[in-house]
Design an enzyme around this catalytic site. Structure first.
Site, PDB file in Angstrom:
ATOM      1  N   SER A  55      -0.398   3.872  -5.833  1.00 51.54           N
ATOM      2  CA  SER A  55       0.844   3.097  -5.747  1.00 51.54           C
ATOM      3  C   SER A  55       0.821   1.941  -6.743  1.00 51.54           C
ATOM      4  O   SER A  55       1.840   1.623  -7.356  1.00 51.54           O
ATOM      5  CB  SER A  55       1.040   2.595  -4.322  1.00 51.54           C
ATOM      6  OG  SER A  55       1.097   3.682  -3.436  1.00 51.54           O
ATOM      7  N   HIS A 105       0.292  10.785  -1.596  1.00 46.86           N
ATOM      8  CA  HIS A 105       0.332  10.742  -0.128  1.00 46.86           C
ATOM      9  C   HIS A 105       0.958  12.025   0.427  1.00 46.86           C
ATOM     10  O   HIS A 105       0.484  12.578   1.414  1.00 46.86           O
ATOM     11  CB  HIS A 105       1.174   9.546   0.347  1.00 46.86           C
ATOM     12  CG  HIS A 105       0.633   8.203  -0.020  1.00 46.86           C
ATOM     13  ND1 HIS A 105       1.306   7.318  -0.824  1.00 46.86           N
ATOM     14  CD2 HIS A 105      -0.515   7.579   0.325  1.00 46.86           C
ATOM     15  CE1 HIS A 105       0.602   6.211  -0.956  1.00 46.86           C
ATOM     16  NE2 HIS A 105      -0.517   6.337  -0.284  1.00 46.86           N
ATOM     17  N   LYS A 112      -2.572  -7.042   0.805  1.00 42.18           N
ATOM     18  CA  LYS A 112      -2.286  -6.332  -0.455  1.00 42.18           C
ATOM     19  C   LYS A 112      -1.012  -6.816  -1.138  1.00 42.18           C
ATOM     20  O   LYS A 112      -0.631  -6.276  -2.174  1.00 42.18           O
ATOM     21  CB  LYS A 112      -2.158  -4.825  -0.173  1.00 42.18           C
ATOM     22  CG  LYS A 112      -3.447  -4.056  -0.343  1.00 42.18           C
ATOM     23  CD  LYS A 112      -3.200  -2.567  -0.218  1.00 42.18           C
ATOM     24  CE  LYS A 112      -4.029  -1.753  -1.161  1.00 42.18           C
ATOM     25  NZ  LYS A 112      -3.837  -0.296  -0.938  1.00 42.18           N
TER      26      LYS A 112
HETATM   27  N1  COA Z   1      -3.387  10.604  -3.664  1.00 40.14           N
HETATM   28  C1  COA Z   1      -3.071   9.632  -4.505  1.00 40.14           C
HETATM   29  N2  COA Z   1      -3.139   8.336  -4.184  1.00 40.14           N
HETATM   30  C2  COA Z   1      -3.532   8.020  -2.968  1.00 40.14           C
HETATM   31  C3  COA Z   1      -3.863   8.974  -2.031  1.00 40.14           C
HETATM   32  C4  COA Z   1      -3.781  10.330  -2.429  1.00 40.14           C
HETATM   33  N3  COA Z   1      -4.098  11.308  -1.619  1.00 40.14           N
HETATM   34  N4  COA Z   1      -4.243   8.361  -0.907  1.00 40.14           N
HETATM   35  C5  COA Z   1      -4.164   7.053  -1.145  1.00 40.14           C
HETATM   36  N5  COA Z   1      -3.727   6.839  -2.381  1.00 40.14           N
HETATM   37  C6  COA Z   1      -3.618   5.564  -3.045  1.00 40.14           C
HETATM   38  C7  COA Z   1      -2.563   4.683  -2.541  1.00 40.14           C
HETATM   39  O1  COA Z   1      -1.424   4.793  -3.341  1.00 40.14           O
HETATM   40  C8  COA Z   1      -3.215   3.329  -2.628  1.00 40.14           C
HETATM   41  O2  COA Z   1      -3.033   2.805  -3.912  1.00 40.14           O
HETATM   42  P1  COA Z   1      -3.019   1.244  -4.176  1.00 40.14           P
HETATM   43  O3  COA Z   1      -4.320   0.696  -3.667  1.00 40.14           O
HETATM   44  O4  COA Z   1      -2.867   1.202  -5.632  1.00 40.14           O
HETATM   45  O5  COA Z   1      -1.856   0.706  -3.413  1.00 40.14           O
HETATM   46  C9  COA Z   1      -4.695   3.582  -2.439  1.00 40.14           C
HETATM   47  O6  COA Z   1      -4.846   4.925  -2.745  1.00 40.14           O
HETATM   48  C10 COA Z   1      -5.208   3.402  -1.052  1.00 40.14           C
HETATM   49  O7  COA Z   1      -4.132   3.262  -0.215  1.00 40.14           O
HETATM   50  P2  COA Z   1      -3.836   3.762   1.216  1.00 40.14           P
HETATM   51  O8  COA Z   1      -4.262   5.161   1.456  1.00 40.14           O
HETATM   52  O9  COA Z   1      -2.404   3.450   1.446  1.00 40.14           O
HETATM   53  O10 COA Z   1      -4.801   2.950   2.075  1.00 40.14           O
HETATM   54  P3  COA Z   1      -5.054   1.436   2.074  1.00 40.14           P
HETATM   55  O11 COA Z   1      -6.444   1.278   1.598  1.00 40.14           O
HETATM   56  O12 COA Z   1      -4.004   0.670   1.395  1.00 40.14           O
HETATM   57  O13 COA Z   1      -4.897   1.161   3.608  1.00 40.14           O
HETATM   58  C11 COA Z   1      -5.624   1.058   5.904  1.00 40.14           C
HETATM   59  C12 COA Z   1      -5.982   1.216   4.454  1.00 40.14           C
HETATM   60  C13 COA Z   1      -4.200   0.640   6.167  1.00 40.14           C
HETATM   61  C14 COA Z   1      -5.836   2.389   6.553  1.00 40.14           C
HETATM   62  C15 COA Z   1      -6.608   0.022   6.437  1.00 40.14           C
HETATM   63  O14 COA Z   1      -6.485  -1.159   5.686  1.00 40.14           O
HETATM   64  C16 COA Z   1      -6.361  -0.294   7.897  1.00 40.14           C
HETATM   65  O15 COA Z   1      -6.695   0.502   8.747  1.00 40.14           O
HETATM   66  N6  COA Z   1      -5.790  -1.489   8.175  1.00 40.14           N
HETATM   67  C17 COA Z   1      -5.512  -1.964   9.525  1.00 40.14           C
HETATM   68  C18 COA Z   1      -6.573  -2.980   9.960  1.00 40.14           C
HETATM   69  C19 COA Z   1      -7.845  -2.266  10.303  1.00 40.14           C
HETATM   70  O16 COA Z   1      -7.925  -1.593  11.308  1.00 40.14           O
HETATM   71  N7  COA Z   1      -8.858  -2.396   9.435  1.00 40.14           N
HETATM   72  C20 COA Z   1     -10.104  -1.661   9.581  1.00 40.14           C
HETATM   73  C21 COA Z   1     -11.131  -2.391  10.398  1.00 40.14           C
HETATM   74  S1  COA Z   1     -11.574  -3.910   9.686  1.00 40.14           S
END
Ligand code: COA
Length: 164
Positions: free
Chosen positions: A130, A18, A42
């Site tokens: 993560s 991140h 999650k």
């Molecule tokens: N390098 C390494 N790892 C990374 C990374 C990077 N650059 N970017 C993300 N990751 C990892 C994270 O550690 C995470 O790992 P995990 O799944 O093992 O926990 C994974 O990639 C993805 O995580 P993250 O980037 O935190 O995104 P997410 O998919 O967990 O969250 C939201 C997505 C919060 C943006 C999305 O769910 C959201 O917008 N939620 C609000 C409700 C909404 O509006 N939904 C959309 C319309 S339905």
């Protein structure tokens, strides 16, 4: 023109992956808002308050972070409220793309002014997630190189693990 972009995620916890995206985004945009989703789907290990605090500590050295907020809402509502039209997401591998394109598309359907910008993860951190970090820590593997020191310490504490 002063451009603020929003970088959302679950950050459970924040990793060097991140931080790679955040650091690079702050060089492209004038300021960045980090938006931490409660994302109970999650089943996060750290509660929202803890994730905000760990993210704050891990990014304290980065200048143009406008704010770090927690949310339990649609991301587009937060983007509107914060008056930003740019959403940043990091893409690690081709496998992330499918999900990211769908997410960008649905967000644009709801908020047509919002554009998603993708940054390709630096290859040194592109394998980090993560979940992997939490799993390695749980079985007492060494996770030092994936997380900032304070986050590493907080994770070991949360899992009741003692590590040298
Ligand atoms: N390098 C390494 N790892 C990374 C990374 C990077 N650059 N970017 C993300 N990751 C990892 C994270 O550690 C995470 O790992 P995990 O799944 O093992 O926990 C994974 O990639 C993805 O995580 P993250 O980037 O935190 O995104 P997410 O998919 O967990 O969250 C939201 C997505 C919060 C943006 C999305 O769910 C959201 O917008 N939620 C609000 C409700 C909404 O509006 N939904 C959309 C319309 S339905």
């Amino acid at each position: 023109m002063n451009i603020t972009a929003i970088y959302p995620g679950t950050f459970d916890p924040i990793t060097y992956g991140h931080l790679d995206i955040i650091t690079r985004a702050t060089k492209i945009f004038d300021s960045i808002i980090i938006a931490i989703s409660n994302n109970l789907r999650k089943k996060p290990l750290f509660n929202l308050k803890e994730r905000i605090e760990l993210t704050r500590i891990a990014t304290i050295h980065i200048k143009n972070i406008k704010k770090i907020l927690g949310f339990d809402d649609l991301l587009v509502n937060i983007a509107k409220k914060e008056k930003t039209k740019i959403l940043i997401r990091g893409v690690r591998t081709i496998f992330d793309f499918d999900y990211e394109i769908k997410l960008a598309e649905i967000n644009k359907q709801i908020y047509p002014d919002l554009d998603s910008i993708f940054l390709i993860s630096s290859k040194e951190v592109s394998f980090i997630s993560s979940s992997f970090v939490k799993e390695i820590a749980k079985y007492k593997g060494n996770i030092k190189s994936y997380l900032p020191k304070e986050v590493h310490f907080a994770l070991l504490k949360k899992l009741n693990i003692y590590q040298k």
